[in-house]
Structure formats: structure tokens, C-alpha cells
Design a protein around this motif. Structure first.
Motif, PDB file in Angstrom:
ATOM      1  N   VAL A  87      77.145  68.488  16.250  1.00 41.29           N
ATOM      2  CA  VAL A  87      77.725  67.205  16.641  1.00 41.29           C
ATOM      3  C   VAL A  87      77.327  66.130  15.632  1.00 41.29           C
ATOM      4  O   VAL A  87      78.147  65.301  15.220  1.00 41.29           O
ATOM      5  N   GLY A  88      76.061  66.157  15.203  1.00 41.42           N
ATOM      6  CA  GLY A  88      75.620  65.204  14.187  1.00 41.42           C
ATOM      7  C   GLY A  88      76.350  65.383  12.872  1.00 41.42           C
ATOM      8  O   GLY A  88      76.677  64.408  12.188  1.00 41.42           O
ATOM      9  N   ALA A  89      76.615  66.633  12.498  1.00 45.60           N
ATOM     10  CA  ALA A  89      77.324  66.900  11.240  1.00 45.60           C
ATOM     11  C   ALA A  89      78.760  66.367  11.296  1.00 45.60           C
ATOM     12  O   ALA A  89      79.276  65.841  10.307  1.00 45.60           O
ATOM     13  N   ILE A  90      79.409  66.499  12.454  1.00 45.70           N
ATOM     14  CA  ILE A  90      80.766  65.968  12.608  1.00 45.70           C
ATOM     15  C   ILE A  90      80.755  64.452  12.434  1.00 45.70           C
ATOM     16  O   ILE A  90      81.583  63.870  11.723  1.00 45.70           O
ATOM     17  N   LEU A  91      79.794  63.795  13.078  1.00 41.60           N
ATOM     18  CA  LEU A  91      79.692  62.335  12.961  1.00 41.60           C
ATOM     19  C   LEU A  91      79.425  61.928  11.514  1.00 41.60           C
ATOM     20  O   LEU A  91      80.028  60.983  11.000  1.00 41.60           O
ATOM     21  N   ALA A  92      78.515  62.647  10.835  1.00 39.44           N
ATOM     22  CA  ALA A  92      78.153  62.299   9.455  1.00 39.44           C
ATOM     23  C   ALA A  92      79.351  62.434   8.512  1.00 39.44           C
ATOM     24  O   ALA A  92      79.500  61.647   7.575  1.00 39.44           O
ATOM     25  N   ALA A  93      80.192  63.433   8.746  1.00 39.54           N
ATOM     26  CA  ALA A  93      81.348  63.627   7.876  1.00 39.54           C
ATOM     27  C   ALA A  93      82.278  62.418   7.931  1.00 39.54           C
ATOM     28  O   ALA A  93      82.798  61.961   6.911  1.00 39.54           O
ATOM     29  N   HIS A  94      82.478  61.876   9.119  1.00 36.69           N
ATOM     30  CA  HIS A  94      83.387  60.732   9.243  1.00 36.69           C
ATOM     31  C   HIS A  94      82.721  59.433   8.795  1.00 36.69           C
ATOM     32  O   HIS A  94      83.411  58.511   8.335  1.00 36.69           O
ATOM     33  N   ALA A  95      81.412  59.341   8.907  1.00 37.54           N
ATOM     34  CA  ALA A  95      80.718  58.177   8.347  1.00 37.54           C
ATOM     35  C   ALA A  95      80.911  58.133   6.842  1.00 37.54           C
ATOM     36  O   ALA A  95      81.051  57.050   6.245  1.00 37.54           O
ATOM     37  N   ASN A  96      80.950  59.291   6.210  1.00 41.51           N
ATOM     38  CA  ASN A  96      81.194  59.347   4.774  1.00 41.51           C
ATOM     39  C   ASN A  96      82.595  58.825   4.432  1.00 41.51           C
ATOM     40  O   ASN A  96      82.798  58.156   3.413  1.00 41.51           O
ATOM     41  N   ASP A  97      83.576  59.114   5.302  1.00 44.21           N
ATOM     42  CA  ASP A  97      84.923  58.572   5.092  1.00 44.21           C
ATOM     43  C   ASP A  97      84.896  57.045   5.078  1.00 44.21           C
ATOM     44  O   ASP A  97      85.544  56.401   4.240  1.00 44.21           O
ATOM     45  N   VAL A  98      84.152  56.459   6.023  1.00 49.07           N
ATOM     46  CA  VAL A  98      84.096  54.999   6.109  1.00 49.07           C
ATOM     47  C   VAL A  98      83.451  54.412   4.853  1.00 49.07           C
ATOM     48  O   VAL A  98      83.911  53.389   4.319  1.00 49.07           O
ATOM     49  N   ARG A  99      82.404  55.046   4.357  1.00 54.56           N
ATOM     50  CA  ARG A  99      81.750  54.561   3.134  1.00 54.56           C
ATOM     51  C   ARG A  99      82.740  54.544   1.960  1.00 54.56           C
ATOM     52  O   ARG A  99      82.807  53.590   1.195  1.00 54.56           O
ATOM     53  N   ILE A 100      83.473  55.643   1.822  1.00 53.36           N
ATOM     54  CA  ILE A 100      84.409  55.753   0.698  1.00 53.36           C
ATOM     55  C   ILE A 100      85.532  54.743   0.830  1.00 53.36           C
ATOM     56  O   ILE A 100      85.887  54.049  -0.133  1.00 53.36           O
ATOM     57  N   LEU A 101      86.093  54.613   2.020  1.00 51.73           N
ATOM     58  CA  LEU A 101      87.203  53.677   2.219  1.00 51.73           C
ATOM     59  C   LEU A 101      86.776  52.247   1.907  1.00 51.73           C
ATOM     60  O   LEU A 101      87.517  51.483   1.276  1.00 51.73           O
TER      61      LEU A 101
END
Length: 596
Positions: A33-47
Motif C-alpha cells: 500500500v505504501g509503494a502504491i502511494l509513493a508511486a503517485h507521489a512521484n507523479d506529483v513531484r514530476i508534474l
């Protein structure tokens, strides 16, 4: 009386087996569950870092079309994204792209809304640009009504700073929590107990009957604090991992606390977000019905035969006692195998977490380069091409390609390390290898478990010796000793150092030390450290099997010895000494009890 004692012993073994199994499932579920959240946090950083988005935030309205293309590409490639928005500093939606059932919708300007009064905007807009805001997980509400069917989601946001450091606005993404909930439900189906997901207030988010879920969204006080008050009080008081016996219902609870922002980055923030998530596994008390299985029928028959034999001759009781010991050893060996597979499962979750970032970067950069090429082609077709535009295009594409290569190279190296460790861990194949390679592979796969801690790992392999031995069991030894130091040597959140060293010694042997500068052990604990099921952290995540497995492997498989040097307050040093050439026939099935 004898049969009563027999079943009590079997019940204890079954309980310990279930605790080991459910502990593994709880940790694996929380990591995924933490890995799923971290993947999308990375999207926000890039955007938030993309130039069209930053230009639009700075007031360049001509960049709006580019922002819409980028947002639409993200939502199209990642169906788990329900909504992607840019909100200005006043809280108005300036760009919003929705994704529903595979359909991408760009919301018209006249339908964009004022979100300045929403909690997620108020909490996110004041954060520094280095931090990610994580909202509580709740059910989506449209026009004041909870969606039916339910649409659970967290929100992740990051600010875009202006020249003076103040936020120009925020990029915010709504993530469907369905994938997270599926991991929780899968853990409950595949394990020996139910797996539940609760928020910091004790409300169930997954793993409970429908009438208990999301009580805070409907004004219902359906919390664990209300229904299981004693168990919740103990779980809530422990911000780490643990085993709790709920005295109000007799159930054993395996729990792990996860701070959402802590899984994102060293600088993440959970300001304004919900408290720690609680992942809880439940194990009902073991009864006679649980023991009356085909695996235990043999035990019961053997006990009856033993009871009959006692009425004939005392000598036969000795034989029966040895048989009972053999059965207990087999059960203990089963628990050890569960623990070994649990450690491999933890590595899988950690590696999956690590792979999300470089792979997510590569996908994002590839998408951005594609959009940049479209813009460049349109500019070239529109008229004479300026040198500055060409230079900017080549610079953007070059930087993007370099970022992709670095990320994919990191991915390839991590997969190779994990592949070698996984192959070795699931077999006891003998081969020739160098100790430095084994230590490097193990540390490479353990790295994700230490990424968000203040504990540092140092290694110094001062030998190039070639071993003819078993790299899988040796890697398990190093892994267990390092994890033992992580769990037992340091208080939650404390800083420290774990040092791994290897050197050649006389008699064609290798000496490996794993030392920490943590709390150390009193003498009575040091003497019993290798006993199966002995642990000082039963209420905080310890199973009592890790060091027992170390001794079993070192003495029974690798043909060596392991010693402990420790005093309270001075740290602990484990010293493993093994021959460079392992014994021809390892005693891998033997169970050792070295307690005094």
C-alpha cells in the motif's frame, strides 16, 4: 492429563505459526500500500516541476494548452488517477482533467470551481515546495452526497513556488484507493487471519463488514475504539509494529503503523492529514477444532497410543516421547520456513517500492518528450525555426533521455541484485562465490527497508576469498542479523549505524561481523538469544525466530559458529566464523536450542 498437555503444546505451536504467517502478511500488505502511494507521489513531484506547468502558474496563459495535454496524457496512462488539477494561490481550479471509466474529460473553464474552503487546499498551500501533502483517505462526495457505489481516494498535492518562495498554486491528484483496498482484501484471503486497514481515529477503511466501513462519512461511531476498546488502546499507543492480545475479546492482533508522508520522502509532511494508518491482522484463539485437522490427527493418534502404552510398560513411553519431540521439531522447522519466506516477501515489497520511482520517471519523461516533440513539430511547420527554439528542444530531449537512462540503469541493477538473492534464498544450492558479491547483493535488496529511517549501513569486506559453500543460507544469515539490529538495537526513529565486515582468518576460514551501536543486551538476554521463540519484542514485532535461524544455518549448513558480544548501552557484535569450503553434507534439518 497427558493428552491435555499434548493439546496445549500443539495449540501453542499453532498459535506461533499463525503469528509468524499473519505478521508476514501484515508487513507485506502495508509495504505494498505504501509503494502504491509513493508511486503517485512521484507523479506529483514530476508534474509540479514541468516547465509548462510552472509557466502557467507564473501567469503565462498561453501555456494552458500544454498543461492540459500533459495532464490528459497522465490520466490516460494511469487509470487509477480519478482527477488531476492545478489550483491557483486563491484556491480556484485553473485546469482540471477527470478520468472516469477510461474516458478523459477536460472540464470547461466556466465549470471550474472555487476550492479555497476545502481542507486539502488549506493544508497544502502553505507547505514548502519540497514537501508532499497527503490527505486522509475518504469517500468522494459530489454535490454534498457520497458517491454510490463508494469511490474511496486520498489526495496528493505539491506547491509550485514563485520567485519570492511563496506558492503560486498547487498540483493536486486524486487517487482511487481501489488498488490499495484490493491488497488488504487479498492479504485477508491468502493468510491465516483477517487483515484490516484503519485510519488514525480507529475507523475501518477495508477488511471489515460493510456496515462498519467508513463510519466517519455517515456519522456512525463504528470504530475499533468503540467496539474493541482494550485492543485499540494498546494498538493506538504503539506507533510501531507489534503483537497485542486483546483482552476484551481474546483475539491476538498483529499490527503495523504507517505514517503516509513517511513513505514518500525524507522531507514529506503529513500536516493536516490523518494520523498513522493501522494495518491489523486478527488471529482468533486456537481451539480444539483448529487442531483437529489431518495434520494433527496423527498427533492425536500417537498420543492415544502413548497413553495405552503407559498402561503396559514405562519403557514404551520413552519411545513415544522421542516421537513427540520429533513432531515438535518438525513444527518448529515449519515456522522457521515461514520466517525465511516472510523475509523474502519483505524484500519483494521493498524492491517493488524502489522500482516504482525509476520506472515512473521513465514513463513520465517519455510522455513529456512526446509532447515536446509535438510542440516542436508544430513550431517548425508554422514558419522559420529560431536557433533558440532548436537549442531548447535539444536540451530538453537530452536531459530527458539522460534521466531515463539513469532511472532504467538503476532499475536493471536492482532487479539483478534481487534476482540473485531471490534464487539463493529459495534454494540451498552449493556453488563457488565471493563473499563480497553476496554481501553487496543482500545489502542492495535490504536498502529500501532502511530508506526512511535514521539508521545507516556501512560495509567493509576486506577479503577477496572464493568460497565453495551455500550463498543462499549465508545471505539469509546476513539479512537476519541486519534486520535483528534494525528491530532490536534502536528505538523507533533513533539514529544509529550497522557495520558489516568480513575478513579471512587462519585455517582457511572467513569471519563476518555485524555490529551496531544501539542499546545492547543484558547478560540474561544474550545467553538466550538463539533460543527458538525467545524475543524481548513480542509486543513490538519480534517473532523470536530470526537468531534461531541464524544459528541453525551457521552450525548446521555452513559448518561454522556464531558468537555474541554485547553489554547494555554499548551495542552488539555478532561474529560468524565459517570455513571457506562448507561440509559435504549439511545438517540443514537439525533444530538447535542453545539456551542455557
Amino acid at each position: 492429563m497427558l493428552m491435555h498437555g499434548f493439546f496445549l503444546a500443539q495449540a501453542q505451536l499453532e498459535r506461533e505459526r499463525r503469528i509468524a504467517s499473519v505478521t508476514s502478511t501484515v508487513h507485506r500488505t502495508a509495504d505494498l500500500v505504501g509503494a502504491i502511494l509513493a508511486a503517485h507521489a512521484n507523479d506529483v513531484r514530476i508534474l509540479a516541476a514541468l516547465m509548462p506547468v510552472r509557466n502557467f502558474a507564473a501567469g503565462d496563459d498561453s501555456a494552458r494548452a500544454g498543461v492540459i495535454r500533459i495532464f490528459s496524457a497522465f490520466v490516460e496512462q494511469k487509470p487509477v488517477i480519478a482527477q488531476l488539477r492545478y489550483l491557483d494561490a486563491a484556491g480556484w481550479e485553473r485546469v482540471r482533467v477527470d478520468g472516469v471509466d477510461g474516458k478523459i474529460t477536460v472540464v470547461p473553464v466556466d465549470e471550474l470551481q472555487d476550492k479555497s474552503d476545502r481542507y486539502y487546499f488549506r493544508n497544502a498551500i502553505h507547505l514548502p515546495p519540497t514537501e508532499i501533502y497527503v490527505s486522509p483517505v475518504d469517500l468522494n462526495v459530489e454535490h454534498g452526497v457520497v458517491d454510490d457505489p463508494w469511490n474511496p481516494m486520498p489526495r496528493l498535492a505539491r506547491t509550485i513556488p514563485g520567485p519570492d518562495g511563496r506558492a503560486l498554486g498547487i498540483v493536486i491528484v486524486n487517487i482511487r484507493a481501489d488498488e490499495m483496498i484490493r491488497e488488504v482484501d487479498r492479504g485477508g484471503r491468502d493468510g491465516d487471519g483477517e487483515i484490516q486497514w484503519l485510519n488514525g481515529d480507529g475507523y475501518w477503511l477495508a477488511g471489515a463488514p460493510r456496515d462498519k466501513l467508513w463510519g466517519f462519512m455517515f456519522g456512525r461511531d463504528t470504530t475499533m475504539a468503540k467496539i474493541r476498546p482494550t485492543a485499540w488502546a494498546r494498538i493506538f499507543a504503539n506507533r510501531g509494529d507489534g503483537v497485542t492480545v486483546g483482552t476484551d475479546d481474546g483475539v491476538t492482533y498483529i499490527h503495523r503503523s504507517v505514517t503516509p508522508a513517511a513513505v514518500l520522502s525524507e522531507t514529506g509532511s503529513d500536516e493536516g492529514a490523518a494520523a498513522d494508518w493501522k494495518f491489523v491482522g486478527t488471529i482468533p484463539a486456537v481451539g480444539l477444532a483448529d487442531l483437529w485437522t489431518p495434520r494433527h490427527i496423527g498427533f492425536a493418534v500417537a498420543g492415544l497410543v502413548l497413553l495405552a502404552a503407559l498402561s503396559l510398560a514405562w519403557s514404551r513411553s520413552v519411545v513415544a516421547r522421542h516421537r513427540a519431540e520429533a513432531r515438535e521439531a518438525a513444527a518448529a522447522q515449519e515456522l522457521i520456513m515461514v520466517e525465511r519466506l516472510a523475509s523474502l516477501g519483505g524484500l519483494v515489497a521493498g524492491v517493488a517500492h524502489e522500482l516504482n520511482t525509476p520506472i515512473g520517471n521513465a514513463v513520465t519523461v517519455a510522455s513529456t518528450i512526446g509532447e515536446r516533440i509535438k510542440d516542436f513539430r508544430a513550431e517548425a511547420e508554422a514558419g522559420p525555426l529560431r536557433r533558440a527554439s532548436l537549442d531548447a528542444f535539444l536540451s530538453d530531449v537530452g536531459d530527458g533521455a539522460a534521466l531515463m537512462l539513469r532511472g532504467l540503469d538503476r532499475t536493471a541493477r536492482l532487479i539483478q541484485q534481487f534476482k540473485q538473492v531471490a534464487v539463493d534464498q529459495t534454494s540451498q544450492q552449493r556453488r563457488r562465490f565471493r563473499i563480497a558479491d553476496t554481501v553487496q547483493d543482500v545489502l542492495g535488496t535490504l536498502g529500501p527497508q532502511f530508506k526512511h529511517t535514521a539508521i545507516r549501513i556501512e560495509s567493509e569486506v576486506g577479503t577477496d576469498a572464493l568460497l565453495d559453500s551455500y550463498p543462499g543460507p549465508l545471505g539469509q544469515v546476513v539479512m537476519n542479523l541486519v534486520n535483528n539490529a534494525r528491530v532490536h538495537a534502536f528505538a523507533p526513529g533513533a539514529a544509529g549505524v550497522i557495520r558489516i565486515a568480513a575478513r579471512s582468518t587462519a585455517g582457511n576460514r572467513i569471519e563476518i561481523t555485524v555490529a551496531d551501536d544501539g542499546a545492547g543486551m543484558p547478560e540474561e538476554v544474550r545467553r538466550r538469544a538463539f533460543e527458538p521463540f525467545f524475543t524481548t519484542r513480542l509486543g513490538e514485532g519480534g517473532s523470536g525466530l530470526g537468531l534461531s535461524i541464524v544459528h541453525n544455518i551457521v552450525a548446521g549448513v555452513l559448518g561454522g559458529s556464531v558468537d555474541i558480544a554485547s553489554e547494555p548501552g554499548t551495542g552488539t557484535i555478532f561474529t560468524v566464523s565459517i570455513p571457506c569450503v562448507a561440509p559435504a553434507e549439511p545438517e540443514s534439518g537439525r533444530i538447535y536450542n542453545v539456551g542455557s
